[in-house]
Design a protein around this motif. Structure first.
Motif, PDB file in Angstrom:
ATOM      1  N   PHE A 297       0.710  -1.220  -0.076  1.00 21.48           N
ATOM      2  CA  PHE A 297      -0.174  -0.009   0.036  1.00 21.48           C
ATOM      3  C   PHE A 297       0.775   1.079  -0.130  1.00 21.48           C
ATOM      4  O   PHE A 297       0.812   2.023   0.894  1.00 21.48           O
ATOM      5  CB  PHE A 297      -0.866  -0.027   1.273  1.00 21.48           C
ATOM      6  N   PRO A 298       1.761   1.485  -1.105  1.00 23.34           N
ATOM      7  CA  PRO A 298       2.678   2.626  -0.989  1.00 23.34           C
ATOM      8  C   PRO A 298       2.161   3.864  -1.206  1.00 23.34           C
ATOM      9  O   PRO A 298       2.833   5.021  -0.555  1.00 23.34           O
ATOM     10  CB  PRO A 298       3.625   2.086  -2.369  1.00 23.34           C
ATOM     11  N   ASP A 299       1.112   4.053  -1.432  1.00 22.59           N
ATOM     12  CA  ASP A 299       0.515   5.366  -1.797  1.00 22.59           C
ATOM     13  C   ASP A 299      -0.668   5.655  -0.874  1.00 22.59           C
ATOM     14  O   ASP A 299      -1.494   6.630  -1.059  1.00 22.59           O
ATOM     15  CB  ASP A 299      -0.264   5.579  -3.265  1.00 22.59           C
ATOM     16  N   THR A 300      -0.699   5.006   0.259  1.00 27.54           N
ATOM     17  CA  THR A 300      -1.691   5.027   1.216  1.00 27.54           C
ATOM     18  C   THR A 300      -1.149   5.350   2.460  1.00 27.54           C
ATOM     19  O   THR A 300      -0.180   4.755   2.909  1.00 27.54           O
ATOM     20  CB  THR A 300      -2.598   3.806   1.222  1.00 27.54           C
ATOM     21  N   GLY A 301      -1.413   6.303   3.288  1.00 25.86           N
ATOM     22  CA  GLY A 301      -0.896   6.732   4.761  1.00 25.86           C
ATOM     23  C   GLY A 301      -1.725   5.905   5.722  1.00 25.86           C
ATOM     24  O   GLY A 301      -2.836   5.325   5.506  1.00 25.86           O
ATOM     25  N   ILE A 302      -1.204   5.967   6.897  1.00 26.83           N
ATOM     26  CA  ILE A 302      -1.751   5.328   8.182  1.00 26.83           C
ATOM     27  C   ILE A 302      -2.696   6.382   8.761  1.00 26.83           C
ATOM     28  O   ILE A 302      -2.380   7.336   9.171  1.00 26.83           O
ATOM     29  CB  ILE A 302      -0.879   4.806   9.112  1.00 26.83           C
ATOM     30  N   SER A 303      -4.116   5.819   8.998  1.00 26.41           N
ATOM     31  CA  SER A 303      -5.018   6.625   9.713  1.00 26.41           C
ATOM     32  C   SER A 303      -4.612   6.492  10.988  1.00 26.41           C
ATOM     33  O   SER A 303      -4.696   7.588  11.732  1.00 26.41           O
ATOM     34  CB  SER A 303      -6.262   6.417   9.221  1.00 26.41           C
ATOM     35  N   TYR A 304      -4.894   5.443  11.521  1.00 32.56           N
ATOM     36  CA  TYR A 304      -4.533   5.007  12.905  1.00 32.56           C
ATOM     37  C   TYR A 304      -4.194   3.661  13.029  1.00 32.56           C
ATOM     38  O   TYR A 304      -4.288   2.866  12.532  1.00 32.56           O
ATOM     39  CB  TYR A 304      -5.686   5.488  13.992  1.00 32.56           C
ATOM     40  N   ILE A 305      -3.432   3.369  14.236  1.00 32.91           N
ATOM     41  CA  ILE A 305      -3.054   2.071  14.804  1.00 32.91           C
ATOM     42  C   ILE A 305      -3.778   1.663  16.050  1.00 32.91           C
ATOM     43  O   ILE A 305      -3.606   2.610  16.933  1.00 32.91           O
ATOM     44  CB  ILE A 305      -1.394   1.802  14.792  1.00 32.91           C
ATOM     45  N   LYS A 306      -4.287   0.707  16.173  1.00 33.48           N
ATOM     46  CA  LYS A 306      -4.817   0.133  17.415  1.00 33.48           C
ATOM     47  C   LYS A 306      -4.002  -0.992  17.895  1.00 33.48           C
ATOM     48  O   LYS A 306      -4.014  -2.097  17.378  1.00 33.48           O
ATOM     49  CB  LYS A 306      -6.364  -0.152  17.278  1.00 33.48           C
TER      50      LYS A 306
END
Length: 146
Positions: free
Chosen positions: A43-52
């Protein structure tokens, strides 16, 4: 004797409740290296929204990563994925084994895979038509679920 067993049980229960709390962060450095690499490669072009981060007593940590695209990826404590759900988008081809891709192309040519999950028996994928295909570890189709 019953009192000691009860106290030991309550102490263990309390310890689990206290230690099993979720942490929500955006800091990708909190993920194991293997998980970060998986996200960067697939998923190289997608950022992280959040990590739980879910810490479980005796089981270690589990990581649920939600990307800005809405995709969700679940990792175990070693950073190995065990579920990837892109909701309605197609999964990156690099995640899906060739035998599953070939089966879907041959039998459901108008559909694509939106979710993949590892279980004890093998892999399960979900198609855009909400059909679930379950494959054993040898790559044989073992069940179709609607």
């Amino acid at each position: 004797m019953k009192k000691r067993v009860f106290i030991a049980f309550m102490a263990l229960f309390t310890l689990q409740v206290v230690s099993a709390r979720d942490v929500v962060t955006k800091d990708e450095q909190k993920l194991p290296e293997k998980a970060r690499t998986f996200i960067q490669q697939n998923f190289p072009d997608t950022g992280i929204s959040y990590i739980k981060i879910d810490s479980e007593l005796f089981k270690g940590k589990k990581y649920e990563v939600v990307l800005t695209s809405g995709a969700e990826i679940d990792f175990n404590s070693k950073g190995e994925w065990y579920e990837v759900d892109t909701k309605r988008a197609a999964l990156p081809a690099s995640i899906v084994p060739a035998y599953i891709s070939d089966y879907v192309k041959a039998n459901f040519s108008n559909e694509y895979i939106t979710k993949i999950e590892k279980d004890w028996y093998g892999l399960e994928v979900e198609l855009t038509n909400d059909l679930n295909l379950k494959f054993n570890k040898k790559g044989d189709l073992r069940e179709i679920d609607d």
